[in-house]
Design an enzyme around this catalytic site. Structure first.
Site, PDB file in Angstrom:
ATOM      1  N   ARG A  16       0.824  -1.217   0.000  1.00 26.16           N
ATOM      2  CA  ARG A  16       0.000   0.000   0.000  1.00 26.16           C
ATOM      3  C   ARG A  16       0.858   1.267   0.000  1.00 26.16           C
ATOM      4  NH1 ARG A  16      -3.868  -0.412   4.894  1.00 26.16           N
ATOM      5  NH2 ARG A  16      -2.118  -1.572   5.761  1.00 26.16           N
ATOM      6  N   LEU A  18       1.184   3.485  -2.200  1.00 28.54           N
ATOM      7  CA  LEU A  18       0.480   4.661  -2.720  1.00 28.54           C
ATOM      8  C   LEU A  18      -0.379   5.298  -1.626  1.00 28.54           C
ATOM      9  CD1 LEU A  18      -0.171   6.478  -5.096  1.00 28.54           C
ATOM     10  CD2 LEU A  18      -2.022   4.923  -5.725  1.00 28.54           C
ATOM     11  N   LYS A  19      -1.034   4.464  -0.857  1.00 30.30           N
ATOM     12  CA  LYS A  19      -1.868   4.974   0.237  1.00 30.30           C
ATOM     13  C   LYS A  19      -1.036   5.846   1.179  1.00 30.30           C
ATOM     14  CE  LYS A  19      -4.115   3.339   4.440  1.00 30.30           C
ATOM     15  NZ  LYS A  19      -5.506   3.790   4.255  1.00 30.30           N
ATOM     16  N   GLY A 435     -25.087   0.887  16.461  1.00 35.51           N
ATOM     17  CA  GLY A 435     -24.272  -0.229  16.954  1.00 35.51           C
ATOM     18  C   GLY A 435     -22.924   0.168  17.500  1.00 35.51           C
ATOM     19  N   HIS A 697     -21.523  11.137   9.014  1.00 34.70           N
ATOM     20  CA  HIS A 697     -20.368  11.299   8.123  1.00 34.70           C
ATOM     21  C   HIS A 697     -19.749  12.682   8.258  1.00 34.70           C
ATOM     22  CE1 HIS A 697     -21.206   7.467   6.352  1.00 34.70           C
ATOM     23  NE2 HIS A 697     -22.452   7.836   6.150  1.00 34.70           N
TER      24      HIS A 697
HETATM   25  N1  GLN Z   1     -23.562  -1.949  13.314  1.00 34.67           N
HETATM   26  C1  GLN Z   1     -22.618  -1.348  12.461  1.00 34.67           C
HETATM   27  C2  GLN Z   1     -22.000  -0.117  13.121  1.00 34.67           C
HETATM   28  O1  GLN Z   1     -22.678   0.550  13.814  1.00 34.67           O
HETATM   29  C3  GLN Z   1     -23.248  -0.940  11.161  1.00 34.67           C
HETATM   30  C4  GLN Z   1     -22.247  -0.334  10.220  1.00 34.67           C
HETATM   31  C5  GLN Z   1     -22.757  -0.145   8.826  1.00 34.67           C
HETATM   32  O2  GLN Z   1     -23.927  -0.190   8.578  1.00 34.67           O
HETATM   33  N2  GLN Z   1     -21.872   0.114   7.903  1.00 34.67           N
HETATM   34  O3  GLN Z   1     -20.857   0.191  12.946  1.00 34.67           O
END
Ligand code: GLN
Ligand code: ZN
Length: 759
Positions: A16, A18-19, A435, A697
């Site tokens: 990796r 390049l990363k 989660g 995000h």
């Molecule tokens: N249960 C996972 C989390 O909370 C779900 C992640 C996902 O949907 N990509 O991280």
């Protein structure tokens, strides 16, 4: 003589490189010159690694993404990136919103990213509008061509074709993208003239849209483009991959180009038809080595069907991998800790090119010329076919014994809802999370130390339990209604389960580019999958013991485990999925037995597995949804099943989502201002929904007012009794500093609405 060539080589490097070079440049720790040097040395070592091929690709290397490279090559750069930064920095601005972490660097909106056909690779979506003009700038490509020539390499530039380029892009003003075709093709013409001046003979021109269902105007666009390109001074190898040509077959065969590439892994049944239809002077390149998977090719069997084709086509036959090797890891020889027997069944990019060489030598000089290679390949294939590690009769028996009752709950949702309302007695707008909680440095470090044997089992368990305790305490303090244990023990939602399932192997360096500098290391399913012992019970029951409130058991669903792994090629995906489903079903039932009353089964990747052609969707959705249901529905009515899906487009698969019959589905919606719920509303989706009200995000912390507004919008579409309140997705990439106030705002918002309804 048969000619061999490659369609593209992995860019990230064996280790990796390049990363790390990119991330260091973005951080501002290294100079652009150093980054360029890494690029150059990677290209050279990759060319070197491909030197058994007659033609080696140039232009497949990229600092981020080959579609974005094409946009820059064609001078189609969004206006917002027209600033006085250098070309490479503007390129990174479009790729990721900024070039470097320097205070004076420009921040712009990053280009949209989406999946490359049905792969797990993401490309940057080209942007168009009615005024888009193209302005060829081939400097980068030309420099690489010259660089390769200096290495005495017989090159074949790789270019994304004009029609696929347009098709993959997005019109920002809803103007007709095809109106740009003439001008775009003119730029390609110019490009080919430039390439010819550089001494280029063949150009690989990728038109992967040939394997999709094309509307007539797009089929026409292909004709228009290639008929006007036919006078170019280079030879064009029109390249399709990932699927069958089907209704585009005649079109693909008739376009006036010098050769056609067909992915015979996915379109084996079309080979004869293509040969019949191809005009006699054209070359036919057959993609005979799977560029999407990691298994050795059965060379003897391949030769058996190739030899008669070779006898018919002679020099007109070329051989290649089915698609670019971008989708497989670089070199199997890097693996030291991989199970030896499993390793003997595998081939990564470098090994795949060796296989190609063996095939072409066998065709050119006879099988005896590569007798040794063929024998050893035959032994590996036989060993895999017969291995007791691959075939587990008891798993096969269990799959055969699956009957219709496995997939369905005892009662329908309406009846279950009554029972569950009584059991849980949750308030209106119950709050929960998806989660994971923040994965701090300490957590990652503890997992690493445990993996390396620096932390013993007992201390590690103690550590994780302390984390669980902390996470439960935080959730109690915030006032959430349904809690989670936080997933501190999981590095990845698929790998964690794979490591505990039989039939799975893990590579050390099997990295594949997902986007930009981000790589994934898909686990390898080599055999029948089964669950030797419980996988999550200890954490789940410990977490539940700490709270009076329900704590959700947290699992990854069979379809997601399947779609994010390298899978077996010796049985249908659907069979493998059923095996995984049974393993997860066992875990679900064990959780229920252990007193866990709510169980969430994530199917983040269900949509991703949709076939390229819509006509094949139903078949996929049927077995995928059935597998999910088998995993989830072996519980009593009073156990509440949740599922979670990250992506946000349900319009075309809403029936399948409803068929899953989860008591509660949580989805990503906050960015769309709840518009994504429209389809649930129109469909009269009957079960409960938790639309995300917090965009995880982004580092921004939502305010109570923003969340109230979102829930109210949701309420216009879904009745309050069936609404949950939760973030868009797991919180593992966020910090506690953001998560605490955000979840607190979420709980407050839910209480405000609860109270106002009570009045
Ligand atoms: N249960 C996972 C989390 O909370 C779900 C992640 C996902 O949907 N990509 O991280
Ligand atoms: Zn998610």
């Amino acid at each position: 003589m048969v000619t061999t060539h490659n369609l593209g080589f992995p860019r990230v490097g064996k280790n990796r490189e390049l990363k790390f070079a990119l991330e260091s440049y973005w951080r501002g720790s290294t100079s652009q010159q150093e980054l360029q040097q890494t690029g150059q040395s990677l290209r050279q070592s990759h060319w070197h690694a491909q030197n058994q091929c007659d033609y080696i690709p140039v232009g497949d290397f990229s600092f981020y993404d080959h579609v974005l490279d094409t946009s820059f090559l064609l001078g189609n750069v969004p206006d917002r990136a027209n600033n006085n930064a250098g070309d490479l920095d503007r390129y990174f601005q479009v790729a990721r919103g900024q070039s470097r972490a320097e205070s004076q660097c420009q921040h712009i909106a990053a280009g949209e990213m989406t999946k490359w056909f049905d792969t797990n690779y993401h490309y940057i979506v080209p942007e168009f509008n009615a005024d888009t003009e193209f302005n060829l700038n081939a400097d980068v490509l030309i420099a690489q061509i010259r660089e390769a020539k200096q290495q005495n390499i017989n090159i074949k530039p790789v270019i994304l074709g004009p029609v696929s380029y347009l098709w993959l892009g997005k019109s920002k003003d809803n103007s007709d993208k095809l109106a740009l075709l003439d001008e775009l093709v003119a730029s390609y013409e110019q490009l080919f003239i430039t390439l010819a001046q550089e001494g280029v003979e063949w150009v690989q021109i990728d038109e992967p849209i040939l394997v999709t269902e094309l509307e007539p105007q797009w089929q026409h666009a292909l004709k228009q483009a290639y008929f006007s390109l036919q006078k170019t001074p280079v030879k064009l190898l029109l390249t399709s991959y990932f699927g069958e040509l089907r209704e585009n077959l005649h079109l693909a065969c008739e376009l006036p180009v010098a050769g056609l590439h067909l992915d015979t892994i996915n379109a084996f049944d079309e080979i004869t038809k293509v040969i019949d239809w191809l005009t006699p002077h054209k070359i036919l390149s057959l993609g005979v080595i799977n560029g999407r998977n990691i298994w050795k090719t059965d060379l003897n069997a391949t030769l058996t069907w190739l030899e008669p084709i070779h006898a018919r086509l002679h020099d007109r036959l070329w051989l290649a991998p089915s698609c670019s090797l971008l989708h497989v890891p670089v070199d199997l020889d890097s693996e030291i800790t991989l199970d030896e027997e499993v390793q003997s069944w595998l081939a990564f990019a470098v090994q795949k090119l060796d296989e190609l060489k063996t095939l072409s030598t066998a065709l050119n000089e006879g099988r005896h010329a590569v007798a040794e290679e063929l024998v050893s390949n035959g032994l590996a294939i036989e060993s895999r076919q017969g291995s007791s590690r691959v075939h587990n009769p008891s798993v096969k028996t269990r799959v055969n014994d699956i009957n219709a009752r496995f997939a369905n709950r005892k009662s329908n949702y309406k009846q279950r809802a009554v029972i569950q309302k009584k059991r849980f007695n949750l308030p209106l707008f119950p709050t929960t999370t998806i989660g994971s909680f923040p994965q701090t440095r300490e957590i990652r470090q503890a997992r690493k130390q445990f993996r390396l044997g620096q932390l013993d089992q007992h201390s590690y368990q103690h550590f994780i339990k302390e984390e669980i305790k902390l996470t439960i305490e935080q959730q109690e303090a915030i006032g959430l209604d349904v809690l989670v244990h936080g997933e501190a023990e999981r590095n990845d939602m698929v790998e964690y389960f794979g490591q505990q399932l039989d039939g799975y192997a893990f590579s050390q360096f099997g990295w594949v580019q997902s986007y930009g500098s981000r790589c994934v290391k898909p686990p390898i399913i080599y055999g029948d999958v089964s669950r030797p012992s419980p996988m999550t019970i200890e954490w789940a029951t410990y977490a539940q013991s700490l709270s009076e409130k329900p704590v959700k058991g947290m699992l990854t669903g069979p379809v997601t485990i399947l779609n994010w792994s390298f899978v077996r090629d010796d049985q249908p995906r659907s069979d493998t999925c059923l095996q995984i489903a049974l393993a997860i079903r066992d875990e679900v039932q064990d959780l229920e037995q252990a007193g866990i009353s709510i169980i969430q089964i994530d199917e983040a990747a269900l949509r991703e597995g949709l076939p390229l052609r819509q006509s094949q969707w139903k078949e996929y959705l049927d077995w995928a949804v059935n597998s999910y249901k088998i995993s989830a529905n072996g519980v009593s009515d009073e156990t509440q099943i949740h599922t979670h899906m990250c992506y946000s487009e349900f319009n075309d698969i809403i029936q399948a989502i409803a068929d899953m019959d989860a008591d509660v589905i949580t989805i990503e919606t906050s960015r769309s201002a709840m518009e994504l719920l429209d389809v649930f509303n129109e469909f009269n989706y009957p079960n409960e929904i938790g639309p995300g009200v917090y965009d995880i995000h982004s580092p921004n912390i939502p305010t109570v007012e923003q969340i109230v507004l979102l829930i109210k919008k949701a309420q216009q579409r879904i009745p309050a009794e069936r609404l949950w309140v939760n973030p868009d997705c797991g919180l593992k990439t966020r910090g506690w500093k953001e998560v605490k106030p955000a979840l607190t705002a979420m709980v407050t918002a839910s209480r405000i609405l609860r109270n106002s309804l009570a009045k």
